[in-house]
Design a protein around this motif. Structure first.
Motif, PDB file in Angstrom:
ATOM      1  N   UNK A   4     109.131  41.778 130.357  1.00 24.20           N
ATOM      2  CA  UNK A   4     109.792  42.297 129.162  1.00 24.20           C
ATOM      3  C   UNK A   4     109.299  41.527 127.950  1.00 24.20           C
ATOM      4  N   UNK A   5     109.068  42.240 126.873  1.00 23.16           N
ATOM      5  CA  UNK A   5     108.603  41.623 125.636  1.00 23.16           C
ATOM      6  C   UNK A   5     109.272  42.290 124.447  1.00 23.16           C
ATOM      7  N   UNK A   6     109.429  41.505 123.388  1.00 24.56           N
ATOM      8  CA  UNK A   6     109.916  42.010 122.115  1.00 24.56           C
ATOM      9  C   UNK A   6     108.767  41.979 121.126  1.00 24.56           C
ATOM     10  N   UNK A   7     108.569  43.052 120.413  1.00 26.62           N
ATOM     11  CA  UNK A   7     107.596  43.101 119.331  1.00 26.62           C
ATOM     12  C   UNK A   7     108.377  43.405 118.052  1.00 26.62           C
ATOM     13  N   UNK A   8     108.411  42.444 117.157  1.00 22.99           N
ATOM     14  CA  UNK A   8     109.155  42.599 115.908  1.00 22.99           C
ATOM     15  C   UNK A   8     108.173  42.728 114.748  1.00 22.99           C
ATOM     16  N   UNK A   9     108.330  43.791 113.968  1.00 25.16           N
ATOM     17  CA  UNK A   9     107.453  43.997 112.822  1.00 25.16           C
ATOM     18  C   UNK A   9     107.943  43.141 111.664  1.00 25.16           C
ATOM     19  N   UNK A  35     118.013  43.422 117.687  1.00 25.43           N
ATOM     20  CA  UNK A  35     118.450  43.198 116.294  1.00 25.43           C
ATOM     21  C   UNK A  35     118.416  41.716 115.931  1.00 25.43           C
ATOM     22  N   UNK A  36     118.694  40.853 116.901  1.00 23.13           N
ATOM     23  CA  UNK A  36     118.621  39.411 116.648  1.00 23.13           C
ATOM     24  C   UNK A  36     117.184  38.973 116.359  1.00 23.13           C
ATOM     25  N   UNK A  37     116.204  39.678 116.919  1.00 24.95           N
ATOM     26  CA  UNK A  37     114.797  39.339 116.706  1.00 24.95           C
ATOM     27  C   UNK A  37     114.230  39.979 115.448  1.00 24.95           C
ATOM     28  N   UNK A  38     114.981  40.860 114.836  1.00 23.35           N
ATOM     29  CA  UNK A  38     114.512  41.609 113.678  1.00 23.35           C
ATOM     30  C   UNK A  38     114.407  40.726 112.440  1.00 23.35           C
ATOM     31  N   UNK A  40     114.530  41.093 108.510  1.00 25.11           N
ATOM     32  CA  UNK A  40     114.925  42.003 107.430  1.00 25.11           C
ATOM     33  C   UNK A  40     115.210  43.417 107.935  1.00 25.11           C
ATOM     34  N   UNK A  41     115.829  43.521 109.111  1.00 28.85           N
ATOM     35  CA  UNK A  41     116.206  44.801 109.713  1.00 28.85           C
ATOM     36  C   UNK A  41     115.018  45.736 109.881  1.00 28.85           C
ATOM     37  N   UNK A  42     113.838  45.178 110.089  1.00 30.22           N
ATOM     38  CA  UNK A  42     112.653  45.989 110.322  1.00 30.22           C
ATOM     39  C   UNK A  42     112.594  46.399 111.795  1.00 30.22           C
ATOM     40  N   UNK A  43     111.598  47.143 112.150  1.00 22.83           N
ATOM     41  CA  UNK A  43     111.444  47.697 113.496  1.00 22.83           C
ATOM     42  C   UNK A  43     111.223  46.614 114.546  1.00 22.83           C
ATOM     43  N   UNK A  44     111.940  46.757 115.657  1.00 24.23           N
ATOM     44  CA  UNK A  44     111.729  45.914 116.828  1.00 24.23           C
ATOM     45  C   UNK A  44     111.558  46.835 118.026  1.00 24.23           C
ATOM     46  N   UNK A  45     110.545  46.547 118.818  1.00 21.91           N
ATOM     47  CA  UNK A  45     110.309  47.287 120.052  1.00 21.91           C
ATOM     48  C   UNK A  45     110.608  46.378 121.225  1.00 21.91           C
ATOM     49  N   UNK A  46     111.369  46.888 122.172  1.00 22.23           N
ATOM     50  CA  UNK A  46     111.608  46.179 123.419  1.00 22.23           C
ATOM     51  C   UNK A  46     110.805  46.925 124.470  1.00 22.23           C
ATOM     52  N   UNK A  47     109.956  46.207 125.159  1.00 19.08           N
ATOM     53  CA  UNK A  47     109.112  46.798 126.189  1.00 19.08           C
ATOM     54  C   UNK A  47     109.513  46.204 127.531  1.00 19.08           C
ATOM     55  N   UNK A  61     115.558  50.238 114.789  1.00 23.37           N
ATOM     56  CA  UNK A  61     115.257  50.166 113.358  1.00 23.37           C
ATOM     57  C   UNK A  61     116.552  49.865 112.617  1.00 23.37           C
ATOM     58  N   UNK A  62     116.751  48.599 112.254  1.00 21.86           N
ATOM     59  CA  UNK A  62     117.958  48.218 111.534  1.00 21.86           C
ATOM     60  C   UNK A  62     119.214  48.546 112.318  1.00 21.86           C
ATOM     61  N   UNK A  63     120.135  49.223 111.673  1.00 28.55           N
ATOM     62  CA  UNK A  63     121.416  49.564 112.297  1.00 28.55           C
ATOM     63  C   UNK A  63     121.421  50.966 112.918  1.00 28.55           C
ATOM     64  N   UNK A  64     120.270  51.644 112.903  1.00 28.22           N
ATOM     65  CA  UNK A  64     120.196  52.979 113.504  1.00 28.22           C
ATOM     66  C   UNK A  64     120.368  52.883 115.013  1.00 28.22           C
TER      67      UNK A  64
END
Length: 188
Positions: A4-9, A35-38, A40-47, A61-64
């Motif tokens: 598992x990996x997190x990719x935070x923009x 969201x903790x890895x985000x 400025x509420x930018x995109x985070x992908x969890x793989x 994406x943020x609070x969406x």
């Protein structure tokens, strides 16, 4: 074996980190982790992937609400981490359907004298409940193949068609399309 990996923009590109999913029990936990890895509420992908059997991507994406794609729902359904991604909404089920199935399964386990009581099964020894559970316990209830939002990465450089064709080493292909292959290598 899972990875598992997190990719935070970020403003400067993508940041990658591997992550432990031991404390993740539900999609909401996974979403909170993202969201903790985000920044400025930018995109985070969890793989998440399981040894080339299946992979899943959750986009926050943020609070969406999170967007989800799973490469093989049937394979993921046999996995504890896959089950986290396969929500009722994603599978097109009524929320709470599992609770109804559990209640029917409980009826199947009734004692014979309880089954004769009109309150517990109308005297049919739970046969009606048993047939209902068997019908709902259909292995085809979770489709084989991809499920979810195939356009989840389209605006980030990976088309829907390209995502649908990924099988093995999907994370490398995704990272390459995002321009995050170098940062991903640092955590792999």
């Amino acid at each position: 074996m899972y990875f598992a990996a997190l990719l935070a923009r970020t403003e400067d590109g993508w940041e990658a980190s591997d992550t432990e999913l031991d404390d993740v029990e539900a999609l909401s936990d996974l979403t909170d982790l993202a969201r903790d890895a985000s920044v400025d509420e930018d995109t985070v992908l969890v793989y998440i992937e399981q040894e080339d059997a299946w992979f899943g991507v959750v986009r926050v994406d943020g609070e969406e609400d999170p967007r989800i794609y799973v490469s093989d729902a049937a394979a993921a359904a046999r996995s504890s981490y896959g089950e986290i991604l396969l929500t009722d909404e994603l599978l097109g089920r009524e929320p709470g359907a599992e609770d109804e199935i559990a209640a029917l399964e409980e009826l199947v386990g009734l004692e014979d004298d309880e089954a004769d009581d009109p309150e517990f099964g109308h005297g049919d020894d739970g046969a009606t409940a048993r047939r209902a559970v068997e019908a709902d316990d259909d292995p085809d209830a979770v489709p084989a193949g991809p499920i979810g939002d195939a356009s989840i990465l389209a605006d980030l450089g990976l088309s829907e068609q390209a995502l649908l064709t990924l099988r093995t080493d999907a994370l490398a292909e995704i990272a390459d399309a995002l321009g995050a292959d170098e940062v991903l290598e640092s955590v792999r």
